[in-house]
Design a protein around this motif. Structure first.
Motif, PDB file in Angstrom:
ATOM      1  N   LEU A 150       0.833  -1.208   0.000  1.00  6.02           N
ATOM      2  CA  LEU A 150       0.000   0.000   0.000  1.00  6.02           C
ATOM      3  C   LEU A 150       0.870   1.262   0.000  1.00  6.02           C
ATOM      4  N   LEU A 151       1.824   1.328   0.934  1.00  7.23           N
ATOM      5  CA  LEU A 151       2.665   2.527   1.028  1.00  7.23           C
ATOM      6  C   LEU A 151       3.576   2.652  -0.195  1.00  7.23           C
ATOM      7  N   GLY A 152       3.998   1.504  -0.734  1.00  7.17           N
ATOM      8  CA  GLY A 152       4.823   1.522  -1.950  1.00  7.17           C
ATOM      9  C   GLY A 152       4.080   2.144  -3.121  1.00  7.17           C
ATOM     10  N   THR A 153       2.800   1.853  -3.242  1.00  6.90           N
ATOM     11  CA  THR A 153       1.990   2.451  -4.316  1.00  6.90           C
ATOM     12  C   THR A 153       1.925   3.964  -4.172  1.00  6.90           C
ATOM     13  N   LEU A 154       1.830   4.443  -2.928  1.00  6.38           N
ATOM     14  CA  LEU A 154       1.755   5.898  -2.713  1.00  6.38           C
ATOM     15  C   LEU A 154       3.017   6.585  -3.230  1.00  6.38           C
ATOM     16  N   VAL A 155       4.163   5.963  -2.968  1.00  2.95           N
ATOM     17  CA  VAL A 155       5.437   6.535  -3.426  1.00  2.95           C
ATOM     18  C   VAL A 155       5.508   6.475  -4.950  1.00  2.95           C
ATOM     19  N   GLN A 156       5.221   5.281  -5.475  1.00  2.00           N
ATOM     20  CA  GLN A 156       5.340   5.045  -6.913  1.00  2.00           C
ATOM     21  C   GLN A 156       4.462   5.995  -7.734  1.00  2.00           C
ATOM     22  N   ARG A 157       3.220   6.182  -7.275  1.00  2.00           N
ATOM     23  CA  ARG A 157       2.274   7.008  -8.053  1.00  2.00           C
ATOM     24  C   ARG A 157       2.239   8.457  -7.586  1.00  2.00           C
ATOM     25  N   LYS A 158       3.066   8.784  -6.586  1.00  2.00           N
ATOM     26  CA  LYS A 158       3.067  10.154  -6.034  1.00  2.00           C
ATOM     27  C   LYS A 158       1.642  10.590  -5.658  1.00  2.00           C
ATOM     28  N   VAL A 159       0.964   9.759  -4.890  1.00  2.00           N
ATOM     29  CA  VAL A 159      -0.425  10.048  -4.510  1.00  2.00           C
ATOM     30  C   VAL A 159      -0.444  11.239  -3.551  1.00  2.00           C
ATOM     31  N   PRO A 160      -1.206  12.281  -3.862  1.00  2.16           N
ATOM     32  CA  PRO A 160      -1.185  13.479  -3.012  1.00  2.16           C
ATOM     33  C   PRO A 160      -2.045  13.347  -1.749  1.00  2.16           C
ATOM     34  N   GLY A 161      -1.560  14.006  -0.684  1.00  2.99           N
ATOM     35  CA  GLY A 161      -2.383  14.252   0.509  1.00  2.99           C
ATOM     36  C   GLY A 161      -3.020  13.032   1.138  1.00  2.99           C
ATOM     37  N   VAL A 162      -2.259  11.960   1.302  1.00  3.83           N
ATOM     38  CA  VAL A 162      -2.872  10.767   1.893  1.00  3.83           C
ATOM     39  C   VAL A 162      -2.914  10.908   3.422  1.00  3.83           C
ATOM     40  N   VAL A 163      -4.123  10.782   3.971  1.00  2.00           N
ATOM     41  CA  VAL A 163      -4.335  10.835   5.418  1.00  2.00           C
ATOM     42  C   VAL A 163      -5.032   9.548   5.817  1.00  2.00           C
ATOM     43  N   VAL A 164      -4.353   8.745   6.624  1.00  2.00           N
ATOM     44  CA  VAL A 164      -4.916   7.472   7.072  1.00  2.00           C
ATOM     45  C   VAL A 164      -5.641   7.708   8.399  1.00  2.00           C
ATOM     46  N   LEU A 165      -6.904   7.305   8.455  1.00  2.00           N
ATOM     47  CA  LEU A 165      -7.746   7.492   9.631  1.00  2.00           C
ATOM     48  C   LEU A 165      -8.084   6.124  10.202  1.00  2.00           C
ATOM     49  N   GLY A 166      -7.991   5.956  11.517  1.00  5.92           N
ATOM     50  CA  GLY A 166      -8.234   4.630  12.086  1.00  5.92           C
ATOM     51  C   GLY A 166      -8.826   4.685  13.480  1.00  5.92           C
ATOM     52  N   GLY A 167      -9.028   3.519  14.058  1.00  7.74           N
ATOM     53  CA  GLY A 167      -9.567   3.381  15.415  1.00  7.74           C
ATOM     54  C   GLY A 167      -8.992   2.128  16.045  1.00  7.74           C
ATOM     55  N   ASP A 168      -9.848   1.359  16.720  1.00  4.49           N
ATOM     56  CA  ASP A 168      -9.529   0.004  17.178  1.00  4.49           C
ATOM     57  C   ASP A 168      -8.679  -0.065  18.440  1.00  4.49           C
ATOM     58  N   VAL A 169      -7.670   0.785  18.579  1.00  2.00           N
ATOM     59  CA  VAL A 169      -6.697   0.602  19.653  1.00  2.00           C
ATOM     60  C   VAL A 169      -6.999   1.454  20.893  1.00  2.00           C
ATOM     61  N   HIS A 170      -8.134   2.170  20.872  1.00  2.00           N
ATOM     62  CA  HIS A 170      -8.628   2.880  22.057  1.00  2.00           C
ATOM     63  C   HIS A 170      -7.613   3.894  22.570  1.00  2.00           C
ATOM     64  N   SER A 171      -6.860   4.469  21.664  1.00  2.00           N
ATOM     65  CA  SER A 171      -5.831   5.442  22.024  1.00  2.00           C
ATOM     66  C   SER A 171      -5.735   6.441  20.885  1.00  2.00           C
ATOM     67  N   ASN A 172      -5.270   7.635  21.210  1.00  3.09           N
ATOM     68  CA  ASN A 172      -5.010   8.626  20.160  1.00  3.09           C
ATOM     69  C   ASN A 172      -3.567   8.525  19.715  1.00  3.09           C
TER      70      ASN A 172
END
Ligand SMILES: [Fe+2]
Length: 507
Positions: A385-407
């Motif tokens: 996944l992260l390799g694709t971001l580099v390869q395609r120069k994907v702009p402004g990627v912000v990963v949003l998540g939960g699950d771990v009950h922490s900020n």
């Protein structure tokens, strides 16, 4: 006016179809039985519509109940622009999923339902901006609202935040029975696994007025995590390797669809339901919503005799690095890789859990120690996944998540072991509404091994609030005391991300 007269009057307004059915009249006269006790909701907004949801409640409901819905441009419903009729069916828990279409993009609407002589509360919702229109986006992310360990003060504040969208990133219910002395009790005395039990569990959660208010304030975008079904389940494997797990997953997915504002097209078939989707928010952002549960490989190196997660050292579990392992399933990986937006300034990736590498021990010693249920347990999948971001120069990627009950706020890097490695995306993994985390001292100790994690707090409940425009993202960590239903809210931290430069900076 007494309840039965009021019910009759509302019924008269409801049209001939309702009046013609004597059995419905009988039910309607029992108008003191609340029929909209679980509130209303909207979700899956797009430029010309959204899904409107409710579920009828109370004893004595007929098999099939006509439900009228209307959507207006004003809160007083003087200017109704869409309306229609649905049937709430017993087989689908008397849920309603109405889908107004052909609406104007980028504007607010109000909606309500009417059935059995009663009217629902009013909800506020909106369409997404037209794909070619300039836009801003105000939203929150949150997750993990375990009923019996806290109160929903966070939802009361979410409802006041002036949002375009609420993103809920999993664990809407928990399947566990309550322990003695819990803050509040869930219904039933055993771990949920049947359809009726899942339905009852959703009804318990949805009875909360603060949660109902948060649903009524704006449309939601939702993904699920494990507890909507079974702790740490993976694909068709339950944590306890229970042989009937496919039937359990089918029951759980069915109850999920019945209680969430997903379209009819997402209605589950057996143990399958598609929640993966994508939404363009004007020219500002593309939002990708993932499912990391249904299609994943099972966790590596489980505890003996069971499925589910474990925390293990890399040198003792070389399977971690098996290239064939996937968290999303290869089909979803391909769907995501092909769908990054290269023109809009932002790509928001709404998914379940922490993506940044998080080792509990020094990686210099045997490669580190990892929790196998999260992205760390599927490192080759993350690398792709992260390799694709580099390869395609994907702009402004912000990963949003939960699950771990922490900020957590983190830099996602091409190589987490190299301090000079490029930051390819920004990560905000938001805390829980109520669910509990680890002692802060453990998180503080582990941060030394994970310098790309800029912020880590396990002792905060609440949500992350975002304001996004074409140039900048601003995030506030919003914190409540989940043991106090009347808790206020405070801002514990602020970060910004410039569209042109991945990585969050304290502000
Ligand atoms: Fe959770």
């Amino acid at each position: 006016m007494n309840p039965s007269r009021r019910a009759r009057r509302l019924l008269m307004q409801g049209g001939a179809a309702l009046i013609a059915a004597p059995s419905l009249l009988r039910h309607a006269r029992a108008a003191d039985v609340p029929r909209f006790a679980l509130g209303i909701a909207s979700g899956q907004p797009h430029a010309s519509g959204m899904v409107l949801w409710t579920r009828l409640t109370g004893a004595g409901l007929p098999e099939r109940v006509p439900v009228h819905w209307e959507l207006a441009r004003d809160e007083g419903f003087a200017d109704v622009v869409a309306q229609g009729d649905e049937h709430a069916e017993a087989g689908w828990s008397h849920s309603v999923h109405a889908e107004p279409a052909g609406l104007a993009p980028g504007r607010w609407y109000w909606y309500r339902f009417r059935a059995l002589g009663q009217q629902s509360p009013v909800g506020r919702t909106r369409t997404a901006p037209a794909p070619d229109a300039a836009a801003t986006l105000n939203f929150v992310i949150t997750s993990c609202q375990r009923w019996d360990v806290g109160h929903y003060a966070a939802w009361r504040h979410v409802a006041q935040e002036q949002l375009d969208v609420v993103m809920f990133l999993g664990d809407y219910i928990y399947e566990y029975a309550s322990k003695a002395g819990a803050v509040r009790q869930v219904e039933g005395g055993e771990r949920v696994h049947t359809l009726d039990q899942y339905r009852a569990r959703y009804a318990t959660h949805k009875s909360d007025p603060a949660l109902q208010a948060a649903h009524a304030c704006a449309p939601w975008l939702l993904v699920w995590d494990d507890h909507e079904v079974d702790n740490d389940y993976a694909n068709l494997q339950g944590q306890d390797l229970q042989p009937d797990f496919p039937a359990q997953r089918a029951a759980a997915y069915r109850a999920y669809w019945e209680h969430m504002p997903f379209p009819k097209s997402a209605r589950p078939v057996g143990p399958d339901m598609r929640i993966v989707s994508r939404l363009d928010w004007g020219t500002l952002a593309r939002i990708h919503l993932l499912d990391d549960r249904q299609y994943r490989d099972v966790q590596v190196c489980p505890k003996s005799g069971r499925g589910g997660s474990n925390t293990v050292t890399l040198k003792n579990c070389p399977e971690f690095m098996d290239e064939k392992r996937t968290l999303l399933g290869m089909e979803q990986e391909g769907w995501l890789a092909d769908g990054w937006d290269l023109k809009r300034p932002w790509n928001l990736l709404a998914q379940q859990t922490l993506m940044a590498r998080f080792s509990w021990t020094d990686p210099a010693d045997g490669g580190g120690t990892y929790w196998t249920d999260g992205w760390d347990g599927y490192a080759p999948s993350r690398d792709r996944l992260l390799g694709t971001l580099v390869q395609r120069k994907v702009p402004g990627v912000v990963v949003l998540g939960g699950d771990v009950h922490s900020n957590y706020v983190a830099d996602l890097k091409a190589d987490f072991d190299d301090a000079r490695s490029t930051v390819v995306a920004s990560e905000f993994c938001g805390t829980s509404i109520t669910s509990l985390s680890l002692p802060q001292s453990r998180i503080d100790a582990a941060r030394a091994f994970n310098p790309h994690v800029r912020y880590g707090r396990g002792d905060q409940r609440g949500y992350m609030r975002f304001a996004l425009d074409a140039k900048q993202l601003q995030m506030q960590v919003r914190v409540v005391d989940a043991l106090d239903p009347a808790s206020g809210v405070t801002t514990a931290a602020r970060f910004t991300v410039d569209a042109a430069t991945p990585g969050a900076v304290p502000s």
